[in-house]
Every structure is written in structure tokens, then in C-alpha cells.
Scaffold this motif. Structure first.
Motif, mmCIF file in Angstrom:
data_model
loop_
_atom_site.group_PDB
_atom_site.id
_atom_site.type_symbol
_atom_site.label_atom_id
_atom_site.label_comp_id
_atom_site.label_asym_id
_atom_site.label_seq_id
_atom_site.Cartn_x
_atom_site.Cartn_y
_atom_site.Cartn_z
ATOM 1 N N ALA A 118 0.575 -1.270 -0.111
ATOM 2 C CA ALA A 118 -0.052 0.088 0.169
ATOM 3 C C ALA A 118 1.047 1.129 -0.001
ATOM 4 O O ALA A 118 0.549 2.178 -0.555
ATOM 5 N N GLU A 119 2.148 1.075 0.614
ATOM 6 C CA GLU A 119 2.982 2.265 0.923
ATOM 7 C C GLU A 119 3.584 2.611 -0.609
ATOM 8 O O GLU A 119 3.735 3.784 -1.166
ATOM 9 N N ASP A 147 0.759 4.050 -2.821
ATOM 10 C CA ASP A 147 0.834 5.551 -2.476
ATOM 11 C C ASP A 147 1.760 6.483 -3.127
ATOM 12 O O ASP A 147 1.570 7.495 -3.672
ATOM 13 N N THR A 202 1.715 9.121 -6.103
ATOM 14 C CA THR A 202 2.112 10.445 -5.802
ATOM 15 C C THR A 202 3.213 11.235 -6.841
ATOM 16 O O THR A 202 3.276 12.054 -7.330
ATOM 17 N N LEU A 234 -6.033 1.331 -1.563
ATOM 18 C CA LEU A 234 -6.877 2.521 -1.551
ATOM 19 C C LEU A 234 -7.955 2.809 -0.450
ATOM 20 O O LEU A 234 -9.000 2.406 -0.561
ATOM 21 N N SER A 244 -5.767 7.100 1.793
ATOM 22 C CA SER A 244 -5.139 7.494 0.269
ATOM 23 C C SER A 244 -6.086 8.229 -0.314
ATOM 24 O O SER A 244 -5.754 8.755 -1.089
ATOM 25 N N ARG A 253 -6.101 11.736 0.343
ATOM 26 C CA ARG A 253 -4.774 12.324 0.091
ATOM 27 C C ARG A 253 -4.782 12.668 -1.550
ATOM 28 O O ARG A 253 -4.346 13.776 -1.757
ATOM 29 N N HIS A 254 -5.319 11.735 -2.409
ATOM 30 C CA HIS A 254 -5.076 11.824 -3.816
ATOM 31 C C HIS A 254 -6.251 12.443 -4.510
ATOM 32 O O HIS A 254 -6.149 13.234 -5.418
#
Length: 613
Positions: A406-407, A410, A414, A433, A437, A440-441
Motif C-alpha cells: 500500500a505504501e 501510494d 504521488t 486505496l 489514500s 490524500r489523492h
């Protein structure tokens, strides 16, 4: 019977046979004269030969190593009439495609005679244990004798045979344009017996060579065969054959016309402790390179290659690697170079589609400039998505800690230039997601119109919508008009939660226009409830009400209006956010719905329905 009578009858039969033969010859002559009177026969021989050449295999269709195609389809024209047959049999170009594997030695010899000095397209897949020494010797002699006018050559053989073939090809190849070499059989990448393309191959002289494919064999990056290429593909050389960074850059500098570069564990090895970007002192510009496919067992190896390339014409990047760190830091370190090649001024359209595919040990993304890339659920659709994608990004982390994928996702989202996103797809059960997340996006995705979601991406999406405090002027995802949910069972709690989120969109002045539930499990009452909020709701072809009536294994009869959650253990495998503990309001019974789906306790909810997404 009187011998004289027997002789007389034999004589009469011979006379009749002779007359039949004469008449057959006369009929053939008449047919030839008749065919000569047809309009097409008035065309010059050169014109008819040019028409026949349309059926002849052309260079662009020539591939090697087992491709199945009808190379002799043009022979059908020889069955039409004598005139056509004579034309076809006397055209050398019609005999230029030769497969040593499918033809006998005699057939190959006859075909080569008919081909004369026409440019040859030769393919040989030497079958293990099928050819004896005599046939292999004939093959070698024929190959060596015609090197001077071979245009395309594809050879696949077991190691020991393959080595003999290459060592025998020492004459210059002045017309060779396409070369494909593959070593097959049981081999070890680390053994010294691995096949090496010798410097003596074609005496180092193949001035027209533009397309080179090497599978499971090694070559020196200083080889003269690498100069001036337009297409280079190298698969799985040994570790010792991988070039140093300086040799690799020197070799690429000799390929200014390169259009496609396909390297599988064939790029330089990143030294331990190498720093990005401070370690980049030299770059090579490949002004015509449009397609780059690079993979390695180390993400840093791929990153090292990308860091030293400038590709102003790139329109396709495939990146496949393995992460060697538990936290995925090696992937995040090289993401700026992936992003640099993901989109540029050479691209006529912005990135408009992202497809997220993953499991616990892999992160995969398809990024495209077309607005509706979607993998759906079929292998063909997946292949189409890969072919149409601008970037295919795939990283495997065998040593990743939980949550690392997941990191990585992400960080990738980004880094990538996806501010113009129109379509987003995340359909698998494990999704990076989550709510955080999405929050953030989402502010970057003001143009996002359609999302395709499975569990648990849909769960994070719904929580994001409920968390959104923006009004009409600053709401998240203001262009969103279509939501497609896939493989989700719409339970009572899921349905009510989704209704809350969609109703909030209505209140914000950005209502959803289409809700596609055709690939979900839902009752007719759930569809009816959602239809009161969304104008266009596409429900499943068969609702669960009908399945119950047909004796479906779904145990919904006592649930009435909605689908049982079954603790969601089959749908949600991770990403249980802390926010989920706030479920008090979800136990509230809506006015007018006090008796829907009530069980023996009369509360309408099951203990298993607490995890609503």
C-alpha cells in the motif's frame, strides 16, 4: 482362350488407352487455349506475379521460434491453371520463406533451388533428439552456403547444437536485417557452458542488421553486431554477461536509431550503496526510442538504467522488478525516474486512466492516456489493458512487511503525473486505496469521472465521500458521474452506508449519474432504494430474490430485503481502519424501515454485519 484372341484383346486395349491419352492431351490443349482467352490472361506475366505476391509472406510478418502461420498459402494459386502455376513456380521471391523444421532435407534443397538468389527468410527450430547427425550436418551446410543472401534468420536449438551452429556461421552476412537466436533446453544461468554469441559470428560483418533478439544466450556489449540497431531484445543472460554501466552506455551510444529496447535482467547491476540521483554523472539520449521494456530481479538495477537515459520519443514503458527491501524503500527511491519516463511532451494526451492490480506481495499498475482502460475480469481484457497502457508498472516484494504494498502504491501515485485522471480501476480484494489514500489523492483528481471498484477499495471510497466536508465549490471529485462496483455483496449495512454517501453527493450538488451493480450481488429492494438517489442504477441480471426462489445456496430467505454479510471474511482481507469502530450510528433503524429483514430478535442486524465494507 486362344492365345491369338488374347493378344488381339490386349492390342485393342492398348489402342483404346492410347486414344484416351491422345484425347486427354487434346482436351488439355483446348483448356489452355480457352484459359488464354479469359481477360485476366491478357495481363502481362509481371502484373500477375505482382498480384500473386500479395499472398507471399512479407518481412513484417516474419517472426521466429515457433510461430504458426501458413507460409505456403500462396501455393493455392498454382492449383488454378497451368499458366498460373508456371508463373508462380518461376518466381524466386515466392520460395524465399523456408522453415527447416517443417520441411524435409529434400524439400529444403528444392525450395532453395527455386529461390535462387532472392533474399531468404529462414527459420530453424532444431527439435531435441529428432534430428540425427546426418540431417543436422545437411542443415548446417545449407545454412552456411546461403549466408550471403539471408535477410531474416531465426534459430532455436539446444545448447550443444546451438553452439555448433553459431561457430559455423563465420562468413559475412551483407543482407541480414533480422536475427533471432534462442538457446533452449536445461540450462543454468551460472554455468560456464552457457552459449555465448562469438565475435566471429558473420565475421562481425552484418552492415544491414537492425533487429536483434537474444534469448538465454550471452553477447559482449562491445560486439559489432550491436551497432546501428533499431530493435534490441535480450532475455536472461548470465550474471557475468551483464555489462558494466560504462560499457552499456557506450553500446547504446552506438545505436542512435534505436526504436525498441527490451531488456530482461540484461541491464547493468546497481552497485551496493549507489545513490540516486547524485550518482548519475552521464546520460545517453536515444532520440527515437519509443518502446522500453525493462525488468530485473532488483528494482535498483532497473532504476540505474532509467536514471541514465533520456528518451524524448518514449510512448511505452514497461517496468517489472523485484523489491529487495522489507519496507519497499528501494522502489520508492527509483520512482522519480519511472515518473520521468511515464509522460512527456511527446505524448499527445495526458494520463487519463489508472488500473490498480495487486496482492500482498505485488504492486501492479497500468497507466494510460486513453480514458477508459479497464481490466474487467477476462485475460483478454487484461492483455488489451497492458497493450494500450502508456506505463506498465509491476513490482514484486517477496520480503515486504504487511502494508508495504500500500505504501509503494501510494508513493507511485504521488510520483506519477496523474492529475488529469478520468478513469480509475481497483477491483481486487486487497487494495491500497483506503480512506486516507483516497483523501490524500482525491484533491488532485478534479477531472475523475468514473471509478471501477471492488472490496475493499469501495469501502475506502465510501468513507472518503462521507468524510468530505466540502460544499459545491470545493467538494472532492467534482466531475465524478459514474461508479462501478464489482464482486460486492450489498448487505443491509453496505447498502445503507452507500446510500448515505450518495445522498451526501446530492446535497453537495454533484450527484452521481450512473451506479453500475451488474457484477454485484444485491436484492431487488436494495436496487430500488439506491434508485431513489441515483437516476441510472444498473442492477444484476438476476437479483438475489430470484435466486432464493430458485433454491439458490444463498441463505437469504430469512433476511428478506438485503444480503447477509457473513462477517465479510470473504471480501475484506485487510485495511480495517480505526474509523470502523465508530459504528453506533450504523445500528440506527431508519424511520419506516423498522421491520425490514427482522430476525428472531427483531433488531434487523446480525453480529456478523458489524464490518459493513
Amino acid at each position: 482362350m486362344d492365345p491369338s484372341q488374347a493378344n488381339s484383346r490386349e492390342y485393342q486395349q492398348q489402342a483404346v488407352d492410347a486414344e484416351i491419352k491422345s484425347l486427354e492431351g487434346f482436351i488439355r490443349a483446348l483448356k489452355l487455349r480457352r484459359n488464354a482467352l479469359t481477360p485476366i490472361s491478357s495481363l502481362p506475366t509481371e502484373v500477375i506475379a505482382a498480384i500473386f505476391s500479395i499472398l507471399r509472406p512479407v518481412a513484417s510478418s516474419f517472426t521466429t521460434l515457433g510461430e504458426r502461420s501458413d507460409r505456403l498459402a500462396w501455393l493455392r494459386v498454382t492449383h488454378v491453371c497451368h499458366y498460373w502455376r508456371e508463373i508462380a513456380l518461376n518466381q524466386p521471391l515466392f520460395w524465399s520463406h523456408i522453415n527447416f523444421t517443417t520441411l524435409t532435407s529434400a524439400g529444403v534443397a528444392e525450395t532453395l533451388v527455386r529461390a535462387k538468389t532472392a533474399p531468404l527468410y529462414l527459420e530453424a527450430r532444431v527439435p531435441t533428439g529428432w534430428w540425427d547427425d546426418a540431417r543436422f550436418s545437411v542443415f548446417q551446410k545449407e545454412l552456411q552456403a546461403h549466408v550471403s543472401h539471408i535477410c531474416h534468420l531465426g534459430i532455436s536449438a539446444e545448447d550443444f547444437r546451438f553452439r555448433e551452429i553459431l561457430e559455423g556461421l563465420v562468413s559475412p552476412a551483407p543482407t541480414l536485417e533480422h536475427l533471432s537466436l534462442s538457446s533452449v533446453g536445461h540450462w543454468d544461468r551460472e554455468l560456464s557452458s552457457r552459449v555465448f554469441v562469438p565475435d566471429t559470428l558473420f565475421d562481425g560483418t552484418a552492415p544491414r542488421l537492425s533487429h536483434l533478439e537474444l534469448h538465454n544466450c550471452d553477447i559482449s556489449w562491445k560486439s559489432l553486431l550491436l551497432k546501428g540497431l533499431k530493435y534490441l531484445e535480450i532475455h536472461m543472460p548470465t550474471k557475468d554477461a551483464r555489462p558494466s554501466l560504462s560499457d552499456w552506455l557506450d553500446a547504446l551510444d552506438e545505436m542512435p536509431q534505436l526504436k525498441t529496447l527490451d531488456l530482461h535482467s540484461a541491464s547493468p547491476v546497481a552497485p551496493p550503496g549507489a545513490l540516486f540521483p547524485s550518482g548519475v554523472e552521464r546520460t545517453i539520449t536515444l532520440p527515437f526510442l519509443a518502446h522500453l521494456n525493462i525488468s530485473s530481479v532488483s528494482a535498483r538495477d532497473c532504476g540505474l538504467a532509467l536514471a541514465h537515459l533520456l528518451l524524448p520519443a518514449l510512448t511505452k514503458l514497461c517496468f517489472t522488478a523485484t523489491s529487495c527491501s522489507q519496507d519497499g524503500s528501494d522502489v520508492q527511491e527509483i520512482l522519480p525516474y519511472v515518473a520521468r519516463h511515464a509522460h512527456g511532451p511527446q505524448d499527445s494526451q495526458p494520463i487519463q486512466s489508472v488500473v490498480v492490480r495487486n496482492h500482498r506481495a505485488c504492486a501492479e499498475m497500468f497507466v494510460g492516456t486513453l480514458p477508459n482502460i479497464d481490466v474487467k475480469s477476462s485475460p483478454i481484457a487484461l492483455l488489451d489493458a497492458m497493450l494500450s497502457a502508456r506505463v506498465v508498472f509491476s513490482v514484486t516484494g517477496r520480503v515486504w512487511s504487511p502494508g508495504t504494498h500500500a505504501e509503494v502504491f501510494d508513493a507511485a501515485m504521488t510520483a506519477l503525473p496523474i492529475d488529469s485522471l478520468v478513469t480509475l480501476t481497483s477491483q481486487l480484494r486487497i487494495s491500497p486505496l483506503n480512506k486516507q489514500s483516497w483523501l490524500r489523492h482525491a484533491p488532485r483528481w478534479s477531472l475523475l469521472q468514473c471509478v471501477h471498484l471492488g472490496t475493499p477499495a469501495a469501502r475506502g471510497f465510501t468513507e472518503m465521500l462521507l468524510e468530505d466536508r466540502g460544499e459545491r465549490e470545493c467538494t472532492l471529485l467534482p466531475s465524478l458521474t459514474k461508479l462501478v462496483l464489482v464482486d460486492i455483496a450489498l448487505s443491509a449495512r453496505r447498502t445503507l452506508r452507500l446510500c448515505d454517501a450518495l445522498m451526501k453527493r446530492v446535497e453537495q450538488g454533484v450527484p452521481l449519474e450512473t451506479l453500475d451493480l451488474s457484477k454485484c450481488s444485491a436484492t431487488s429492494h436494495a436496487i430500488e432504494l439506491l434508485s431513489e438517489i441515483v437516476v441510472d442504477v444498473l442492477g444484476p441480471e438476476t437479483t438475489l430474490n430470484k435466486r432464493v426462489q430458485m433454491g439458490s445456496i444463498w441463505n437469504c430467505a430469512t433476511r428478506g430485503l438485503f444480503v447477509e454479510d457473513d462477517s465479510d471474511s470473504s471480501w475484506v482481507e485487510e485495511d480495517h481502519d480505526e474509523d470502523d469502530s465508530d459504528t453506533g450510528s450504523d445500528d440506527e433503524v431508519w424511520p419506516g424501515w423498522e421491520n425490514w429483514g427482522s430476525d428472531s430478535d427483531g433488531d434487523g442486524y446480525d453480529e456478523d454485519e458489524m464490518d459493513y465494507w
